[in-house]
Design a protein around this motif. Structure first.
Motif, PDB file in Angstrom:
ATOM      1  N   PRO A  67       0.852  -1.179   0.000  1.00 21.81           N
ATOM      2  CA  PRO A  67       0.000   0.000   0.000  1.00 21.81           C
ATOM      3  C   PRO A  67       0.887   1.229   0.000  1.00 21.81           C
ATOM      4  CG  PRO A  67      -0.678  -1.571   1.673  1.00 21.81           C
ATOM      5  CD  PRO A  67       0.636  -2.035   1.130  1.00 21.81           C
ATOM      6  N   ARG A  68       0.606   2.160  -0.876  1.00 22.44           N
ATOM      7  CA  ARG A  68       1.438   3.342  -0.951  1.00 22.44           C
ATOM      8  C   ARG A  68       0.582   4.579  -0.925  1.00 22.44           C
ATOM      9  NH1 ARG A  68       4.778   0.575  -4.125  1.00 22.44           N
ATOM     10  NH2 ARG A  68       3.764   1.236  -6.026  1.00 22.44           N
ATOM     11  N   PRO A  69       1.208   5.690  -0.712  1.00 22.22           N
ATOM     12  CA  PRO A  69       0.565   6.976  -0.634  1.00 22.22           C
ATOM     13  C   PRO A  69      -0.286   7.285  -1.844  1.00 22.22           C
ATOM     14  CG  PRO A  69       2.950   7.122  -0.517  1.00 22.22           C
ATOM     15  CD  PRO A  69       2.603   5.715  -0.694  1.00 22.22           C
ATOM     16  N   THR A  70      -1.164   8.217  -1.663  1.00 23.72           N
ATOM     17  CA  THR A  70      -1.993   8.641  -2.758  1.00 23.72           C
ATOM     18  C   THR A  70      -1.692  10.067  -3.133  1.00 23.72           C
ATOM     19  OG1 THR A  70      -3.498   7.978  -1.080  1.00 23.72           O
ATOM     20  CG2 THR A  70      -4.187   7.641  -3.207  1.00 23.72           C
ATOM     21  N   ALA A  71      -1.576  10.312  -4.383  1.00 16.35           N
ATOM     22  CA  ALA A  71      -1.231  11.616  -4.901  1.00 16.35           C
ATOM     23  C   ALA A  71      -2.474  12.438  -5.032  1.00 16.35           C
ATOM     24  CB  ALA A  71      -0.649  11.434  -6.260  1.00 16.35           C
ATOM     25  N   ARG A 103      -3.955   2.292  16.220  1.00 10.63           N
ATOM     26  CA  ARG A 103      -2.562   2.435  16.636  1.00 10.63           C
ATOM     27  C   ARG A 103      -1.964   1.062  16.901  1.00 10.63           C
ATOM     28  NH1 ARG A 103      -2.714   4.590  22.997  1.00 10.63           N
ATOM     29  NH2 ARG A 103      -3.555   2.639  23.900  1.00 10.63           N
ATOM     30  N   LYS A 104      -0.632   1.007  16.792  1.00 12.16           N
ATOM     31  CA  LYS A 104       0.140  -0.132  17.273  1.00 12.16           C
ATOM     32  C   LYS A 104       1.194   0.446  18.197  1.00 12.16           C
ATOM     33  CE  LYS A 104       2.319  -4.454  16.000  1.00 12.16           C
ATOM     34  NZ  LYS A 104       2.819  -5.313  14.909  1.00 12.16           N
ATOM     35  N   SER A 131      -1.881  -2.479   7.310  1.00 13.61           N
ATOM     36  CA  SER A 131      -1.355  -3.394   6.297  1.00 13.61           C
ATOM     37  C   SER A 131       0.110  -3.139   5.967  1.00 13.61           C
ATOM     38  CB  SER A 131      -2.180  -3.290   5.009  1.00 13.61           C
ATOM     39  OG  SER A 131      -2.077  -1.986   4.448  1.00 13.61           O
ATOM     40  N   TYR A 132       0.606  -1.937   6.335  1.00 13.90           N
ATOM     41  CA  TYR A 132       2.011  -1.669   6.009  1.00 13.90           C
ATOM     42  C   TYR A 132       2.774  -0.972   7.129  1.00 13.90           C
ATOM     43  CZ  TYR A 132       6.258   0.194   4.113  1.00 13.90           C
ATOM     44  OH  TYR A 132       7.568   0.510   3.949  1.00 13.90           O
ATOM     45  N   ALA A 133       2.430   0.281   7.433  1.00 11.02           N
ATOM     46  CA  ALA A 133       3.289   1.072   8.313  1.00 11.02           C
ATOM     47  C   ALA A 133       3.473   0.435   9.687  1.00 11.02           C
ATOM     48  CB  ALA A 133       2.729   2.487   8.462  1.00 11.02           C
ATOM     49  N   GLY A 134       2.399  -0.118  10.245  1.00 10.97           N
ATOM     50  CA  GLY A 134       2.487  -0.693  11.583  1.00 10.97           C
ATOM     51  C   GLY A 134       3.292  -1.962  11.668  1.00 10.97           C
ATOM     52  N   ILE A 135       3.564  -2.581  10.523  1.00  9.15           N
ATOM     53  CA  ILE A 135       4.355  -3.812  10.512  1.00  9.15           C
ATOM     54  C   ILE A 135       5.578  -3.715   9.599  1.00  9.15           C
ATOM     55  CG2 ILE A 135       2.426  -5.329  11.109  1.00  9.15           C
ATOM     56  CD1 ILE A 135       2.028  -5.909   8.175  1.00  9.15           C
ATOM     57  N   GLY A 136       5.568  -2.727   8.677  1.00  6.87           N
ATOM     58  CA  GLY A 136       6.628  -2.628   7.682  1.00  6.87           C
ATOM     59  C   GLY A 136       7.581  -1.464   7.863  1.00  6.87           C
ATOM     60  N   TYR A 137       7.228  -0.489   8.708  1.00  3.94           N
ATOM     61  CA  TYR A 137       8.177   0.577   8.988  1.00  3.94           C
ATOM     62  C   TYR A 137       9.406  -0.020   9.683  1.00  3.94           C
ATOM     63  CZ  TYR A 137       5.965   5.045   7.746  1.00  3.94           C
ATOM     64  OH  TYR A 137       5.475   6.143   7.063  1.00  3.94           O
ATOM     65  N   TYR A 186       8.097   4.464  18.636  1.00  2.76           N
ATOM     66  CA  TYR A 186       6.856   5.217  18.413  1.00  2.76           C
ATOM     67  C   TYR A 186       5.634   4.297  18.461  1.00  2.76           C
ATOM     68  CZ  TYR A 186       9.255   9.365  16.401  1.00  2.76           C
ATOM     69  OH  TYR A 186      10.015  10.487  16.185  1.00  2.76           O
ATOM     70  N   ASP A 187       4.521   4.843  18.964  1.00  4.49           N
ATOM     71  CA  ASP A 187       3.221   4.262  18.667  1.00  4.49           C
ATOM     72  C   ASP A 187       2.885   4.685  17.236  1.00  4.49           C
ATOM     73  OD1 ASP A 187       3.119   3.444  21.289  1.00  4.49           O
ATOM     74  OD2 ASP A 187       1.609   4.911  21.915  1.00  4.49           O
ATOM     75  N   ILE A 188       2.654   3.732  16.344  1.00  5.82           N
ATOM     76  CA  ILE A 188       2.315   4.044  14.956  1.00  5.82           C
ATOM     77  C   ILE A 188       0.801   4.234  14.887  1.00  5.82           C
ATOM     78  CG2 ILE A 188       2.454   3.324  12.555  1.00  5.82           C
ATOM     79  CD1 ILE A 188       5.172   3.818  13.845  1.00  5.82           C
ATOM     80  N   VAL A 189       0.368   5.416  14.437  1.00  7.64           N
ATOM     81  CA  VAL A 189      -1.042   5.809  14.531  1.00  7.64           C
ATOM     82  C   VAL A 189      -1.572   6.206  13.162  1.00  7.64           C
ATOM     83  CG1 VAL A 189      -2.684   7.426  15.590  1.00  7.64           C
ATOM     84  CG2 VAL A 189      -0.703   6.609  16.903  1.00  7.64           C
ATOM     85  N   GLY A 190      -2.806   5.829  12.879  1.00  9.15           N
ATOM     86  CA  GLY A 190      -3.489   6.282  11.670  1.00  9.15           C
ATOM     87  C   GLY A 190      -4.900   6.721  12.008  1.00  9.15           C
ATOM     88  N   MET A 191      -5.350   7.784  11.384  1.00  5.48           N
ATOM     89  CA  MET A 191      -6.732   8.242  11.541  1.00  5.48           C
ATOM     90  C   MET A 191      -7.313   8.507  10.157  1.00  5.48           C
ATOM     91  SD  MET A 191      -8.375  11.452  13.689  1.00  5.48           S
ATOM     92  CE  MET A 191      -7.478  12.755  12.811  1.00  5.48           C
ATOM     93  N   ASP A 192      -8.420   7.860   9.836  1.00  7.27           N
ATOM     94  CA  ASP A 192      -9.100   8.187   8.586  1.00  7.27           C
ATOM     95  C   ASP A 192      -9.670   9.589   8.694  1.00  7.27           C
ATOM     96  OD1 ASP A 192      -8.521   5.744   7.497  1.00  7.27           O
ATOM     97  OD2 ASP A 192     -10.514   4.884   7.785  1.00  7.27           O
TER      98      ASP A 192
END
Length: 534
Positions: A15-19, A107-108, A137-143, A151-157
Motif C-alpha cells: 500500500p502506498r501513498p496517494t497523490a 494504533r500499534k 497493512s504496512y506502516a504498523g508492521i513494515g516501517y 513510536y506508537d504508529i497511529v493512523g486516523m481516517d
C-alpha cells in the motif's frame, strides 16, 4: 491522481501513498486565504505578494475544550497488536456545538525497550486514502523496526474517508458506468455526455452526503489532527505524510507551528498553485514518467509499443493509436459484469503503472495481451486496482472522498467545457499521450454542489521545528518542483532529494533516503539542506 473523478492516489506492491490530481483523474490538497480565482493569473510558487496560511491562536478555545480532553476507549482490532478507537470532532469548527463527526483511529503501540518518543501519525495521501488500512497493512508492521520500537504508529481516517463517516455518491454499477465515460470527446454529443456524467456524479454526492460536504476540507482535517495529538498525550505532532498527506501535514504546520514535532512530507505538493496549474503540472509529470517507461520498454524484446531504436515519441504515438482503436472498438476482458476495455479504462490502467517502475513489466505484459491477443483483462485489472474496485464490483470510498476534498479545497480548474477546449493545446503540449484525457478529467469540480472554501496560498509555518520535505526527480504525480517550492515556503523546510523514478521515496529501496529519514525520526537530526540520494 485519479482518472475519475478527481486525481490523487498511488498504488503498488505494498500500500502506498496517494497523490492528488485535482482533475477527474486520481490523488492529491486544501487551501485558505486570498489568491487566484478560476481564470485569474496563476500565482507562482515564489510570489511574495500571495497570502500565507495564518496560524491559529495558541490557546485552545473554550468551546473546543471537551474535544481536546476526551478519553479514547481502545479495543483490539484488525491484525494482532493493533487497537482501534473512535474520536469525536466538531462537524463545523465555526459552531462547535452544532454537531459532531466521529473519526476512526488505529494504533500499534511501541514495541521496543528504548525510551518511547511518542506517537507517529501516518497519512498515505489521496485525498481519500485510508490511513487505518495503510497503518494496519504496512506502516504498523513494515516501517523500520527501530522506528516501531520507539513510536506508537497511529493512523486516523480523515473526515469523510473510509471508516470516518464516509462520503457516499454512486453505487458500484453506476461507478462502473462513470469510470468508462469517454474523456476524449470527439464531437458535441460526446462532450454533452461527459458533462452529463460529471453532473450526475456530483449531484449524487450532494444527495447522499449533504451533511458532510461542506466540512471535509484539508484545513478541518488538520484541525482534527491537533485534537488527536492532544488526546494521545503528545505535546508535539510527529508525522509522516505522503503525497496529498504532505499538504495535510503542511497545513497542520501552518495552523499550529508551535506544535510541530518531527515532520516528514514525502512526495510534496505545492499549496501556492491553482487547480489548473496543478493539473497541468501533473500532466507533465505523467509524461516524464511515461518517457522513462518508454525508454525502458524498448530495451525489452516483449515491448508491444516498439523495439530497439524506437524513440519515446514513437512509443507514445503507438500507444495513442491503440487508445483511438479502443475508443471505436472496445475489446473483451472476460469480466463477469460484461465490461469491455475501452479507451478510458485502458488509459487509467497505463497511468496506474506510472506510479511505480516496479509495475512496468506488468504493464508491458498487459499491453501485449491487449494489443496482440485482443484480451483486455490485465489492463482492466490495473484500472480496477487504481480505483480500488473489488471483484464483486464494489468501489472503496476513495473515489467519493477524493473529489469531496479536492473540490472544496480549490476553485475548479475549469468552469465549463469551453474552457477545457481552449486549454487543450497546453495540456497536449505537456503530454502528447495523456494531455487530452487529463484536461477533460479536470472538469469534474465545475459542477460540485458545494462552493470551494479554499484558495491557493503559501505555507510558511514560522517558528516550526525543522520539517523534512522529500521530492523525487521523476515523480509522476507530485512533480519535483513542488517539493522545491514547498521547502522554500516553509520557514524551517529541509529539502531531501531522491534522484529516480516513482511516486514518493521513503521505504522504496533507497538506503540513503531511509537512513536520512530514520535518523531524523529517531534522533531529531534533519538531513542537511540540499541532500541528494540516488
Amino acid at each position: 491522481m485519479h482518472i475519475r473523478p478527481t486525481p490523487g492516489r498511488t498504488r503498488g506492491t505494498r500500500p502506498r501513498p496517494t497523490a492528488r490530481l485535482t482533475v477527474a483523474l486520481l490523488g492529491a490538497a486544501a487551501l485558505l486565504v486570498s489568491a487566484c480565482s478560476p481564470g485569474s493569473p496563476t500565482a507562482s510558487a515564489g510570489d511574495t505578494t500571495q497570502a500565507a496560511l495564518a496560524a491559529l491562536p495558541r490557546a485552545t478555545p473554550s468551546a473546543l475544550s471537551s474535544y481536546y480532553t476526551q478519553q479514547l476507549h481502545w479495543r483490539s482490532c484488525g491484525s494482532p497488536g493493533f487497537q482501534c478507537a473512535t474520536m469525536k470532532a466538531p462537524l463545523d469548527y465555526g459552531t462547535p456545538g452544532a454537531g459532531d463527526v466521529r473519526l476512526a483511529v488505529t494504533r500499534k503501540q511501541a514495541t521496543g525497550k528504548g525510551k518511547p518518543i511518542g506517537s507517529l501519525l501516518i497519512n498515505p495521501g489521496g485525498p481519500g486514502g485510508s490511513a487505518i488500512d495503510y497503518v494496519q497493512s504496512y506502516a504498523g508492521i513494515g516501517y523500520p523496526a527501530d522506528v516501531r520500537a520507539r513510536y506508537d504508529i497511529v493512523g486516523m481516517d480523515p473526515r469523510g474517508v473510509a471508516r470516518s463517516e464516509p462520503v457516499e455518491c454512486l453505487d458500484g454499477r453506476r461507478m462502473d458506468q462513470y469510470a468508462q465515460t469517454d474523456l476524449t470527446p470527439d464531437n458535441q454529443q460526446e462532450r454533452d455526455a461527459l458533462v452529463a456524467a460529471d453532473k450526475k456524479f456530483d449531484e449524487s454526492c450532494g444527495a447522499h452526503s449533504a451533511r458532510l460536504l461542506r466540512y471535509v476540507s484539508t484545513v478541518e482535517a488538520a484541525r482534527d489532527m491537533d485534537i488527536l495529538r492532544a488526546v494521545l498525550g503528545d505535546p508535539k505532532l510527529n508525522y509522516v505524510g505522503a503525497s496529498y498527506g504532505t499538504f495535510l501535514g503542511a497545513t497542520y504546520a501552518g495552523l499550529f507551528p508551535d506544535r510541530v514535532g518531527r515532520m516528514v512530507l514525502d512526495g510534496a505538493m505545492d499549496p501556492s498553485i491553482d487547480a489548473r496549474t496543478l493539473n497541468l503540472d501533473q500532466t507533465a509529470g505523467f509524461e516524464t514518467a511515461f518517457q522513462a517507461f518508454s525508454k525502458d520498454c524498448v530495451r525489452h524484446s516483449d515491448c508491444p509499443l516498439g523495439g530497439k531504436g524506437t524513440t519515446p515519441a514513437q512509443v507514445g504515438d503507438h500507444l495513442k493509436a491503440f487508445f483511438r482503436k479502443l475508443d471505436a472498438h472496445p475489446i473483451p476482458t472476460g469480466d463477469t459484469n460484461g465490461r469491455k476495455l475501452d479507451e478510458a479504462l485502458a488509459t487509467t490502467g497505463v497511468i496506474a503503472a506510472m506510479y511505480d517502475q516496479g509495475e512496468w513489466e506488468q504493464l508491458r505484459e498487459a499491453l501485449t495481451s491487449a494489443m496482440k491477443e485482443n484480451d483486455g483483462a490485465s489492463l482492466l485489472a490495473l484500472s480496477d486496482s487504481y480505483y480500488e474496485r473489488d471483484a464483486s464490483g464494489h468501489y472503496s470510498n476513495l473515489m467519493m472522498a477524493n473529489p469531496a476534498v479536492n473540490c472544496l479545497d480549490l476553485p475548479p480548474a475549469f468552469t465549463g467545457p469551453d474552457q477545457v477546449q481552449q486549454a487543450l493545446p497546453a495540456f497536449e503540449k505537456a503530454s502528447p499521450v495523456f494531455g487530452d484525457t487529463l484536461a477533460w478529467a479536470a472538469l469534474s469540480c465545475a459542477y460540485w454542489p458545494v462552493k470551494a472554501t479554499g484558495v491557493p496560498h503559501r505555507i510558511e509555518a514560522k517558528g516550526a521545528a525543522p520539517i523534512v520535505v522529500v521530492g523525487t526527480t521523476r515523480d509522476p504525480a507530485t512533480p519535483y518542483r513542488w517539493a522545491e517550492s514547498l521547502s522554500r515556503q516553509l520557514s524551517s523546510g529541509r529539502l531531501l532529494t531522491y534522484v529516480g523514478d516513482g511516486h514518493t521515496a521513503y521505504g522504496r529501496g533507497s538506503t540513503c533516503i531511509d537512513t536520512a529519514i530514520n535518523t531524523y525520526l529517531l534522533h531529531g537530526t534533519p538531513p542537511t539542506t540540499g541532500k541528494r540520494c540516488s
